[in-house]
Design a protein around this motif. Structure first.
Motif, PDB file in Angstrom:
ATOM      1  N   ASN A 129       0.961  -1.406  -0.602  1.00 60.58           N
ATOM      2  CA  ASN A 129       0.308  -0.129   0.037  1.00 60.58           C
ATOM      3  C   ASN A 129       1.035   0.588  -0.069  1.00 60.58           C
ATOM      4  O   ASN A 129       0.692   2.237  -0.861  1.00 60.58           O
ATOM      5  CB  ASN A 129      -0.872   0.003   0.921  1.00 60.58           C
ATOM      6  N   LEU A 130       2.049   1.372   0.442  1.00 58.28           N
ATOM      7  CA  LEU A 130       3.206   2.300   0.452  1.00 58.28           C
ATOM      8  C   LEU A 130       4.540   1.603   0.390  1.00 58.28           C
ATOM      9  O   LEU A 130       4.881   0.420   1.150  1.00 58.28           O
ATOM     10  CB  LEU A 130       2.572   3.117   1.852  1.00 58.28           C
ATOM     11  N   VAL A 131       4.996   2.175   0.079  1.00 58.18           N
ATOM     12  CA  VAL A 131       6.718   1.865  -0.886  1.00 58.18           C
ATOM     13  C   VAL A 131       7.420   3.060  -0.367  1.00 58.18           C
ATOM     14  O   VAL A 131       6.964   4.471  -0.661  1.00 58.18           O
ATOM     15  CB  VAL A 131       6.931   1.643  -1.972  1.00 58.18           C
ATOM     16  N   VAL A 132       8.601   3.056   0.669  1.00 56.41           N
ATOM     17  CA  VAL A 132       9.100   3.588   1.470  1.00 56.41           C
ATOM     18  C   VAL A 132      11.077   3.517   1.285  1.00 56.41           C
ATOM     19  O   VAL A 132      10.907   2.799   1.469  1.00 56.41           O
ATOM     20  CB  VAL A 132       9.183   3.770   2.685  1.00 56.41           C
ATOM     21  N   GLU A 133      11.609   4.184  -0.560  1.00 55.52           N
ATOM     22  CA  GLU A 133      12.686   4.030  -0.972  1.00 55.52           C
ATOM     23  C   GLU A 133      13.889   4.672   0.004  1.00 55.52           C
ATOM     24  O   GLU A 133      13.523   6.062   0.598  1.00 55.52           O
ATOM     25  CB  GLU A 133      12.958   4.972  -2.199  1.00 55.52           C
ATOM     26  N   ALA A 134      14.446   3.767   0.661  1.00 55.83           N
ATOM     27  CA  ALA A 134      15.465   4.737   1.659  1.00 55.83           C
ATOM     28  C   ALA A 134      17.051   4.026   0.683  1.00 55.83           C
ATOM     29  O   ALA A 134      17.946   3.814   1.202  1.00 55.83           O
ATOM     30  CB  ALA A 134      15.424   4.372   2.973  1.00 55.83           C
ATOM     31  N   ALA A 135      17.159   3.937   0.013  1.00 53.78           N
ATOM     32  CA  ALA A 135      18.450   3.817  -1.090  1.00 53.78           C
ATOM     33  C   ALA A 135      19.477   4.737  -0.812  1.00 53.78           C
ATOM     34  O   ALA A 135      19.399   6.037  -0.377  1.00 53.78           O
ATOM     35  CB  ALA A 135      18.318   3.614  -2.877  1.00 53.78           C
ATOM     36  N   THR A 136      20.809   4.673  -1.590  1.00 56.63           N
ATOM     37  CA  THR A 136      21.889   5.172  -1.502  1.00 56.63           C
ATOM     38  C   THR A 136      21.239   7.136  -1.745  1.00 56.63           C
ATOM     39  O   THR A 136      20.272   7.022  -2.603  1.00 56.63           O
ATOM     40  CB  THR A 136      23.274   5.100  -2.289  1.00 56.63           C
ATOM     41  N   GLU A 137      21.639   7.543  -1.180  1.00 54.47           N
ATOM     42  CA  GLU A 137      21.802   9.418  -1.190  1.00 54.47           C
ATOM     43  C   GLU A 137      22.410   9.351  -2.455  1.00 54.47           C
ATOM     44  O   GLU A 137      22.920  10.963  -3.265  1.00 54.47           O
ATOM     45  CB  GLU A 137      21.915  10.515  -0.577  1.00 54.47           C
ATOM     46  N   ASN A 138      21.243   9.018  -3.853  1.00 56.72           N
ATOM     47  CA  ASN A 138      22.172   9.607  -5.395  1.00 56.72           C
ATOM     48  C   ASN A 138      21.040   8.873  -5.878  1.00 56.72           C
ATOM     49  O   ASN A 138      20.203   8.816  -6.040  1.00 56.72           O
ATOM     50  CB  ASN A 138      23.155   7.985  -5.686  1.00 56.72           C
ATOM     51  N   LYS A 139      20.867  10.622  -6.807  1.00 54.65           N
ATOM     52  CA  LYS A 139      19.648  11.046  -7.635  1.00 54.65           C
ATOM     53  C   LYS A 139      19.678  10.430  -8.186  1.00 54.65           C
ATOM     54  O   LYS A 139      18.063  10.202  -9.060  1.00 54.65           O
ATOM     55  CB  LYS A 139      20.109  12.173  -7.983  1.00 54.65           C
ATOM     56  N   ASN A 140      19.935  10.346  -9.337  1.00 49.22           N
ATOM     57  CA  ASN A 140      19.566   9.352 -10.462  1.00 49.22           C
ATOM     58  C   ASN A 140      19.924   7.349 -10.465  1.00 49.22           C
ATOM     59  O   ASN A 140      18.326   6.442 -10.940  1.00 49.22           O
ATOM     60  CB  ASN A 140      21.004   8.743 -11.545  1.00 49.22           C
ATOM     61  N   LEU A 141      19.894   6.834  -9.198  1.00 51.35           N
ATOM     62  CA  LEU A 141      19.453   6.010  -8.769  1.00 51.35           C
ATOM     63  C   LEU A 141      17.710   5.866  -8.121  1.00 51.35           C
ATOM     64  O   LEU A 141      17.080   5.456  -8.401  1.00 51.35           O
ATOM     65  CB  LEU A 141      20.082   5.445  -6.901  1.00 51.35           C
ATOM     66  N   LYS A 142      17.741   7.010  -7.503  1.00 52.77           N
ATOM     67  CA  LYS A 142      16.705   6.839  -6.903  1.00 52.77           C
ATOM     68  C   LYS A 142      15.333   7.429  -8.277  1.00 52.77           C
ATOM     69  O   LYS A 142      14.020   7.266  -7.761  1.00 52.77           O
ATOM     70  CB  LYS A 142      16.370   8.798  -6.071  1.00 52.77           C
ATOM     71  N   LEU A 143      15.689   8.362  -9.155  1.00 51.42           N
ATOM     72  CA  LEU A 143      15.187   8.531 -10.533  1.00 51.42           C
ATOM     73  C   LEU A 143      14.298   6.930 -11.199  1.00 51.42           C
ATOM     74  O   LEU A 143      13.504   7.111 -11.664  1.00 51.42           O
ATOM     75  CB  LEU A 143      15.870   9.690 -11.336  1.00 51.42           C
ATOM     76  N   LYS A 144      15.728   6.272 -11.089  1.00 48.88           N
ATOM     77  CA  LYS A 144      15.766   5.013 -11.520  1.00 48.88           C
ATOM     78  C   LYS A 144      14.585   4.002 -10.949  1.00 48.88           C
ATOM     79  O   LYS A 144      13.736   3.535 -11.515  1.00 48.88           O
ATOM     80  CB  LYS A 144      17.291   4.026 -11.775  1.00 48.88           C
ATOM     81  N   ILE A 145      14.904   3.836  -9.548  1.00 46.57           N
ATOM     82  CA  ILE A 145      14.042   3.393  -8.560  1.00 46.57           C
ATOM     83  C   ILE A 145      12.153   3.553  -8.814  1.00 46.57           C
ATOM     84  O   ILE A 145      10.839   2.773  -9.016  1.00 46.57           O
ATOM     85  CB  ILE A 145      14.278   3.673  -7.272  1.00 46.57           C
ATOM     86  N   PHE A 146      12.292   5.239  -8.553  1.00 52.45           N
ATOM     87  CA  PHE A 146      10.739   5.197  -8.742  1.00 52.45           C
ATOM     88  C   PHE A 146      10.398   5.573 -10.270  1.00 52.45           C
ATOM     89  O   PHE A 146       8.626   5.199 -10.146  1.00 52.45           O
ATOM     90  CB  PHE A 146      11.109   6.918  -8.345  1.00 52.45           C
ATOM     91  N   LYS A 147      11.272   5.293 -11.289  1.00 50.90           N
ATOM     92  CA  LYS A 147      10.079   5.514 -12.805  1.00 50.90           C
ATOM     93  C   LYS A 147      10.217   3.586 -13.003  1.00 50.90           C
ATOM     94  O   LYS A 147       8.871   3.490 -13.124  1.00 50.90           O
ATOM     95  CB  LYS A 147      11.408   4.936 -13.865  1.00 50.90           C
ATOM     96  N   GLU A 148      10.975   2.534 -12.111  1.00 49.97           N
ATOM     97  CA  GLU A 148      10.193   1.043 -12.009  1.00 49.97           C
ATOM     98  C   GLU A 148       9.056   1.240 -11.397  1.00 49.97           C
ATOM     99  O   GLU A 148       8.422  -0.064 -11.500  1.00 49.97           O
ATOM    100  CB  GLU A 148      11.247   0.304 -11.280  1.00 49.97           C
ATOM    101  N   LEU A 149       9.245   1.703 -10.494  1.00 47.99           N
ATOM    102  CA  LEU A 149       8.513   1.309  -8.874  1.00 47.99           C
ATOM    103  C   LEU A 149       6.673   1.903  -9.299  1.00 47.99           C
ATOM    104  O   LEU A 149       5.594   1.284  -9.516  1.00 47.99           O
ATOM    105  CB  LEU A 149       7.713   2.892  -7.844  1.00 47.99           C
ATOM    106  N   SER A 150       6.384   3.400  -9.993  1.00 47.88           N
ATOM    107  CA  SER A 150       5.786   3.703 -11.081  1.00 47.88           C
ATOM    108  C   SER A 150       4.978   3.041 -11.814  1.00 47.88           C
ATOM    109  O   SER A 150       4.046   2.972 -12.203  1.00 47.88           O
ATOM    110  CB  SER A 150       5.374   4.775 -11.949  1.00 47.88           C
ATOM    111  N   GLU A 151       5.600   1.821 -12.837  1.00 47.96           N
ATOM    112  CA  GLU A 151       5.553   0.709 -13.363  1.00 47.96           C
ATOM    113  C   GLU A 151       4.957  -0.163 -13.408  1.00 47.96           C
ATOM    114  O   GLU A 151       4.295  -0.823 -13.617  1.00 47.96           O
ATOM    115  CB  GLU A 151       6.315   0.784 -14.639  1.00 47.96           C
ATOM    116  N   ILE A 152       5.341  -0.584 -12.073  1.00 46.68           N
ATOM    117  CA  ILE A 152       4.887  -1.813 -11.332  1.00 46.68           C
ATOM    118  C   ILE A 152       3.804  -1.768 -10.165  1.00 46.68           C
ATOM    119  O   ILE A 152       2.991  -3.137  -9.849  1.00 46.68           O
ATOM    120  CB  ILE A 152       6.220  -2.695 -11.025  1.00 46.68           C
ATOM    121  N   CYS A 153       4.271  -0.840  -9.937  1.00 47.52           N
ATOM    122  CA  CYS A 153       2.575  -0.833  -8.790  1.00 47.52           C
ATOM    123  C   CYS A 153       1.356  -0.759  -8.671  1.00 47.52           C
ATOM    124  O   CYS A 153       1.217   0.120  -9.954  1.00 47.52           O
ATOM    125  CB  CYS A 153       3.254  -0.073  -7.358  1.00 47.52           C
TER     126      CYS A 153
END
Length: 295
Positions: A83-107
């Motif tokens: 119901n909620l995803v909390v991203e707590a990966a390394t403080e790296n913008k490119n990594l976070k953008l990649k993760i959120f792009k993927e999340l928006s496609e599969i959640c």
């Protein structure tokens, strides 16, 4: 809201997972590294033992908390029922953008996507998704099971209903939500990081040594931990990353990282996580000055 996925099994991720699980939520802890996941569960177990020793929880509550956590090395599998995803990966913008792009496609369409970023624009992260209205910032403080504050940051398109849901959820896990606006560093790090950076500059200019600077701030300003020790605890690489985000965002020289900080990160002197920073943490010497750097 019953199922919460946490991406990243590091210090912040395992603390967030611990906290939600302790309050009865089903937590899916996700990391690409199986060893990182095993280490996270070990840390959570030890932290729960400390809480038992302090009579804050019972042994049975520890068992229930650990039972509420499952681990996954696949994001797709880990977020399947979230119901909620909390991203707590390394403080790296490119990594976070990649993760959120993927999340928006599969959640699912109604899943809220939160980031624990300490400085990166929520609006920019949300723009990488196809559902920016469902993206929000939840900046927990370290150590998560103990610290009460959670900065809640809406992006430009974050829906009011999402903000209200996250504020209510934060209160349910016995934290205090504070709503702040989406500017680099938010409130906590916009104030904290320049102080840490100035402390490093003070050391760099040989005004005083590591212990002396920290002692002045602890005894003179009633800080529970000196700024250089705190930087070690946060991670010097994280401090550098946050300062770079603010420097880039504000174009103001007061946020420019001290050359000493840059050099230490390049030398992999990252603080507690690497065993050495402004203090030497080898063999549990948690307050030994790094004499070789300033002989």
């Amino acid at each position: 809201m019953k199922n919460i996925a946490v991406i990243g099994a590091g210090t912040m991720g395992n603390g967030i997972a611990h906290t939600f699980a302790q309050f009865g939520y089903q937590v899916q802890l996700i990391d690409i590294s199986e060893s990182a996941l095993n280490k996270a569960i070990t840390i959570i177990s030890k932290n729960l033992d400390r809480m038992i020793a302090k009579e804050k929880i019972t042994p049975n509550e520890k068992v229930k908390t650990l039972a509420n956590i499952t681990t996954h090395t696949s994001i797709k599998e880990g977020v399947k029922y979230a119901n909620l995803v909390v991203e707590a990966a390394t403080e790296n913008k490119n990594l976070k953008l990649k993760i959120f792009k993927e999340l928006s496609e599969i959640c699912s369409e109604d899943t809220i996507l939160a980031t624990n970023t300490s400085s990166i624009s929520i609006t920019e992260i949300a723009a990488a998704t196809n559902k920016p209205e469902r993206v929000i910032g939840m900046h927990f403080m370290n150590p998560v099971p103990i610290m009460k504050l959670v900065e809640i940051i809406s992006g430009y398109n974050t829906a009011n209903s999402v903000m209200e849901t996250i504020v209510a959820l934060t209160k349910k896990i016995n934290k205090i939500p504070v709503e702040v606006n989406d500017y680099p560093g938010f409130v906590a790090n916009r104030i904290l990081m320049p102080m840490i950076n100035e402390s490093i500059e003070t050391l760099y200019n040989k005004v005083a040594g590591v212990v002396e600077i920290d002692t002045v701030m602890k005894l003179g300003m009633a800080h529970p931990m000196g700024p250089l020790q705190l930087a070690d605890f946060i991670g010097l690489d994280v401090c550098l990353s946050i300062l770079n985000v603010m420097y880039e965002g504000f174009k103001n020289p007061k946020y420019a990282p001290c050359p000493l900080l840059v050099n230490m990160v390049n030398a992999n002197k990252l603080g507690v996580k690497s065993g050495e920073g402004f203090y030497d943490y080898s063999e549990n010497k948690k307050a030994q000055k790094v004499a070789k750097m300033f002989a």
